[in-house]
Enzyme design. Structure first.
Site, PDB file in Angstrom:
ATOM      1  N   GLU A   3       0.816  -1.206   0.000  1.00 51.95           N
ATOM      2  CA  GLU A   3       0.000   0.000   0.000  1.00 51.95           C
ATOM      3  C   GLU A   3       0.862   1.274   0.000  1.00 51.95           C
ATOM      4  O   GLU A   3       0.537   2.254  -0.677  1.00 51.95           O
ATOM      5  CB  GLU A   3      -0.914  -0.042   1.233  1.00 51.95           C
ATOM      6  CG  GLU A   3      -2.209   0.709   1.138  1.00 51.95           C
ATOM      7  CD  GLU A   3      -2.862   0.715  -0.243  1.00 51.95           C
ATOM      8  OE1 GLU A   3      -2.998   1.822  -0.778  1.00 51.95           O
ATOM      9  OE2 GLU A   3      -3.205  -0.361  -0.791  1.00 51.95           O
ATOM     10  N   ALA A   8       9.608  -8.251  -3.323  1.00 54.62           N
ATOM     11  CA  ALA A   8       9.109  -9.629  -3.396  1.00 54.62           C
ATOM     12  C   ALA A   8       7.592  -9.627  -3.148  1.00 54.62           C
ATOM     13  O   ALA A   8       7.091  -8.779  -2.402  1.00 54.62           O
ATOM     14  CB  ALA A   8       9.808 -10.497  -2.352  1.00 54.62           C
ATOM     15  N   ASP A  50     -27.389  43.920  -1.056  1.00 53.17           N
ATOM     16  CA  ASP A  50     -28.725  44.164  -0.520  1.00 53.17           C
ATOM     17  C   ASP A  50     -28.713  44.104   1.007  1.00 53.17           C
ATOM     18  O   ASP A  50     -27.844  43.490   1.616  1.00 53.17           O
ATOM     19  CB  ASP A  50     -29.685  43.087  -1.034  1.00 53.17           C
ATOM     20  CG  ASP A  50     -30.169  43.420  -2.427  1.00 53.17           C
ATOM     21  OD1 ASP A  50     -29.952  44.565  -2.858  1.00 53.17           O
ATOM     22  OD2 ASP A  50     -30.747  42.532  -3.076  1.00 53.17           O
ATOM     23  N   LYS A  99     -30.565  50.295   1.867  1.00 52.59           N
ATOM     24  CA  LYS A  99     -31.115  51.484   2.527  1.00 52.59           C
ATOM     25  C   LYS A  99     -30.326  52.694   2.102  1.00 52.59           C
ATOM     26  O   LYS A  99     -29.149  52.631   1.845  1.00 52.59           O
ATOM     27  CB  LYS A  99     -30.970  51.334   4.056  1.00 52.59           C
ATOM     28  CG  LYS A  99     -31.696  50.151   4.616  1.00 52.59           C
ATOM     29  CD  LYS A  99     -33.045  50.567   5.108  1.00 52.59           C
ATOM     30  CE  LYS A  99     -33.848  49.375   5.328  1.00 52.59           C
ATOM     31  NZ  LYS A  99     -34.726  48.994   6.113  1.00 52.59           N
ATOM     32  N   MET A 137     -41.393  36.992   1.795  1.00 52.98           N
ATOM     33  CA  MET A 137     -41.937  38.304   2.164  1.00 52.98           C
ATOM     34  C   MET A 137     -43.369  38.159   2.672  1.00 52.98           C
ATOM     35  O   MET A 137     -44.272  38.893   2.265  1.00 52.98           O
ATOM     36  CB  MET A 137     -41.887  39.250   0.940  1.00 52.98           C
ATOM     37  CG  MET A 137     -40.458  39.545   0.530  1.00 52.98           C
ATOM     38  SD  MET A 137     -40.323  40.419  -1.037  1.00 52.98           S
ATOM     39  CE  MET A 137     -40.448  39.077  -2.202  1.00 52.98           C
TER      40      MET A 137
HETATM   41  N1  SAH Z   1     -33.578  36.089  -3.590  1.00 51.98           N
HETATM   42  C1  SAH Z   1     -33.903  35.716  -2.235  1.00 51.98           C
HETATM   43  C2  SAH Z   1     -35.265  36.215  -1.841  1.00 51.98           C
HETATM   44  C3  SAH Z   1     -35.383  37.708  -1.789  1.00 51.98           C
HETATM   45  S1  SAH Z   1     -36.941  38.228  -1.234  1.00 51.98           S
HETATM   46  C4  SAH Z   1     -33.798  34.184  -2.064  1.00 51.98           C
HETATM   47  O1  SAH Z   1     -33.648  33.481  -3.067  1.00 51.98           O
HETATM   48  O2  SAH Z   1     -33.831  33.734  -0.934  1.00 51.98           O
HETATM   49  C5  SAH Z   1     -36.652  38.447   0.476  1.00 51.98           C
HETATM   50  C6  SAH Z   1     -37.344  37.397   1.272  1.00 51.98           C
HETATM   51  O3  SAH Z   1     -36.599  36.198   1.264  1.00 51.98           O
HETATM   52  C7  SAH Z   1     -37.513  37.712   2.733  1.00 51.98           C
HETATM   53  O4  SAH Z   1     -38.611  38.552   2.965  1.00 51.98           O
HETATM   54  C8  SAH Z   1     -37.718  36.356   3.330  1.00 51.98           C
HETATM   55  O5  SAH Z   1     -39.029  35.901   3.117  1.00 51.98           O
HETATM   56  C9  SAH Z   1     -36.804  35.507   2.474  1.00 51.98           C
HETATM   57  N2  SAH Z   1     -35.482  35.283   3.110  1.00 51.98           N
HETATM   58  C10 SAH Z   1     -34.289  35.722   2.681  1.00 51.98           C
HETATM   59  N3  SAH Z   1     -33.303  35.264   3.495  1.00 51.98           N
HETATM   60  C11 SAH Z   1     -33.904  34.539   4.455  1.00 51.98           C
HETATM   61  C12 SAH Z   1     -33.441  33.795   5.576  1.00 51.98           C
HETATM   62  N4  SAH Z   1     -32.146  33.727   5.887  1.00 51.98           N
HETATM   63  N5  SAH Z   1     -34.363  33.166   6.336  1.00 51.98           N
HETATM   64  C13 SAH Z   1     -35.670  33.211   6.047  1.00 51.98           C
HETATM   65  N6  SAH Z   1     -36.154  33.883   4.989  1.00 51.98           N
HETATM   66  C14 SAH Z   1     -35.299  34.545   4.216  1.00 51.98           C
END
Ligand code: SAH
Length: 470
Positions: free
Chosen positions: A22, A43, A249, A271, A384
């Protein structure tokens, strides 16, 4: 430094290994990557060695080593798993002028074999002079992850193009040409068209750099996943490593932002000023202006950019401005949340489809096919859905959904502060308002946590019990 790293020319030369089992096979896994002529002497050799000999990949001499066996060998390995035998054969090989390595005996070895990351012709050798093999393995694993599998092919084709690329002025201009080939154009062309695509890509890239030797920006629209940095894709990490500008974001977690290149400009698009969201048109402008100025822009979005991510608006803005873009998918919140409750999004005999819904759309609370959703066994992942919970609950009950339908809300999925609320459709409100969620939350209609996942994990017990007994 007690050992000096070098790369030894071994093509066509002899490497001799003494041993029969091995340990020899383990060494051969590395040695057979070279173009050396390899002889194994021992061997009663193991079947694996006989197989390699049958395939013509090694010369096998099935007897103990004798004087004369290591003549003209560049390297010699003693791999008998027997200290006395190793000493004997090492002395013979040394006398015949070979550089000798005794496996697991640093002291008596003239050289050591590093851990190797192989992207031939690019080879990375990692050595710790025997101090920390674990560390060497970790560095190797790290590099294996970072260096794309195509790197070797890129380098081989790139090498053949070096003299052509000399048409570019030396220095920064030529460096940027090669950087673009290795960082972006080459890997992208290889992903799409394989090795064949590389030469035409180099030709086109050269023409472009000859015509306008300026930096060309690009945009990667990257999924950051649900928050846990371990759930980032390797592609996302690489994009962050190279970014000049990161536009992120609100929901992208701090540990992920930490991974961006130190020099990158970080812009929070969630924001602006005192809490209002930055309008989409303003985000588009930012992306385009940085890319036009030559930056590699990473537009970092939570989860997967293709799920409720306003991806199309940004792609259209790039296209209108003639800027190259690509999408790097990510793990969407519902994938992370469903993993957190130990369930599947689809299950044979229960639901053959799953819906991703949003609680909101541009017009306010979003309308859906409620009659369909109200049917037994339906599963929906609602994004959401906090503010719209009462609306969704009302619509579903109105369309005949069973009030006892399980509903699970996962807040902060995949993050250290993940919380799971277990409830039913009829109790969704007030469960949600009572829980006072502050993080992002995903609502599953038609799913309860698997029993094992509802067990008393300290942070979740009270919510689960409160909601469950209600
Ligand atoms: N593109 C993202 C979604 C964006 S919309 C994805 O694919 O996950 C934003 C929403 O995603 C939030 O309002 C929530 O409902 C969900 N979300 C994002 N991250 C999250 C997490 N860590 N735990 C639970 N929900 C989450």
């Amino acid at each position: 430094m007690q050992h000096f790293p070098i790369f030894l020319a071994v093509a066509g030369r002899r490497i001799v290994v003494s041993g029969n089992g091995e340990t020899v096979l383990a060494k051969l896994r590395l040695l057979l990557k070279t173009e050396a002529r390899i002889t194994v002497i021992g061997a009663d050799p193991a079947d694996g060695l006989r197989d390699l000999a049958d395939q013509g990949r090694i010369t096998l001499i099935p007897r103990p080593m004798q004087a004369g066996d290591a003549i003209c060998a560049a390297l010699f390995y003693a791999a008998n798993d027997d200290a006395r035998e190793d000493r004997r054969v090492a002395a013979l090989a040394r006398a015949e002028g070979a550089l000798v390595n005794i496996v697991d005996n640093l002291e008596d070895s003239a050289f050591i074999t590093p851990a190797i990351v192989d992207r031939d012709p690019v080879t990375v050798a990692i050595g710790t002079e025997g101090a920390a093999p674990v560390l060497a393995r970790r560095i190797k694993a790290d590099l294996e992850e970072r260096l794309p599998a195509s790197l070797g092919i890129l380098a081989r084709i790139g090498k053949g193009f070096r003299s052509v690329a000399e048409r570019l002025p030396m220095g920064r201009v030529r460096r940027e040409f090669w950087a673009e080939y290795y960082d972006r154009a080459g890997p992208a062309a290889f992903d799409e068209g394989g090795e064949e695509a590389l030469r035409p890509t180099l030709d086109a890239l050269l023409d472009r750099h000859l015509a306008a030797p300026v930096r060309v920006g690009r945009v990667d629209l990257v999924g950051a996943g649900p928050g846990d940095p371990d759930l980032l894709t390797l592609k996302a990490r690489k994009a962050l490593d190279r970014a000049d500008v990161v536009i992120f974001d609100q929901l992208v977690s701090a540990p992920i932002l930490e991974l961006a290149r130190r020099e990158a400009v970080m812009i929070h698009a969630g924001k602006e000023g005192f809490g209002a969201s930055m309008p989409q048109s303003r985000i588009n402008e930012l992306i385009i202006s940085h890319a036009k100025a030559g930056a590699h822009v990473v537009r970092l979005k939570s989860g997967d950019p293709t799920v409720f991510g306003r991806l199309d608006e940004e792609i259209e803005a790039c296209e209108a401005a003639g800027i190259d873009w690509s999408v790097v998918p990510g793990i969407t919140a519902s994938s992370a949340a469903v993993a957190g409750i130990g369930q599947s999004l689809t299950k044979r005999g229960r639901n053959s489809g799953v819906r991703f819904l949003t609680g909101h759309d541009t017009k306010g609370f979003a309308e859906h096919d409620w009659a369909q959703l109200a049917r037994p066994g339906e599963v929906a992942a609602i994004y959401m859905g906090k503010k719209s919970a009462r609306f969704i609950q009302g619509r579903l009950l109105m369309h005949g959904a069973d009030p006892a339908t399980p509903v699970t809300v996962v807040e902060n999925a995949s993050r250290p502060d993940q919380r799971v609320l277990t409830t039913t459709l009829s109790r969704l409100e007030p469960t949600l308002s009572e829980a006072g969620l502050t993080g992002p939350a995903l609502t599953f209609l038609g799913l309860a946590p698997r029993a094992a996942c509802a067990a008393p994990a300290a942070t979740r017990t009270s919510e689960i019990q409160a909601a469950g007994t209600a």
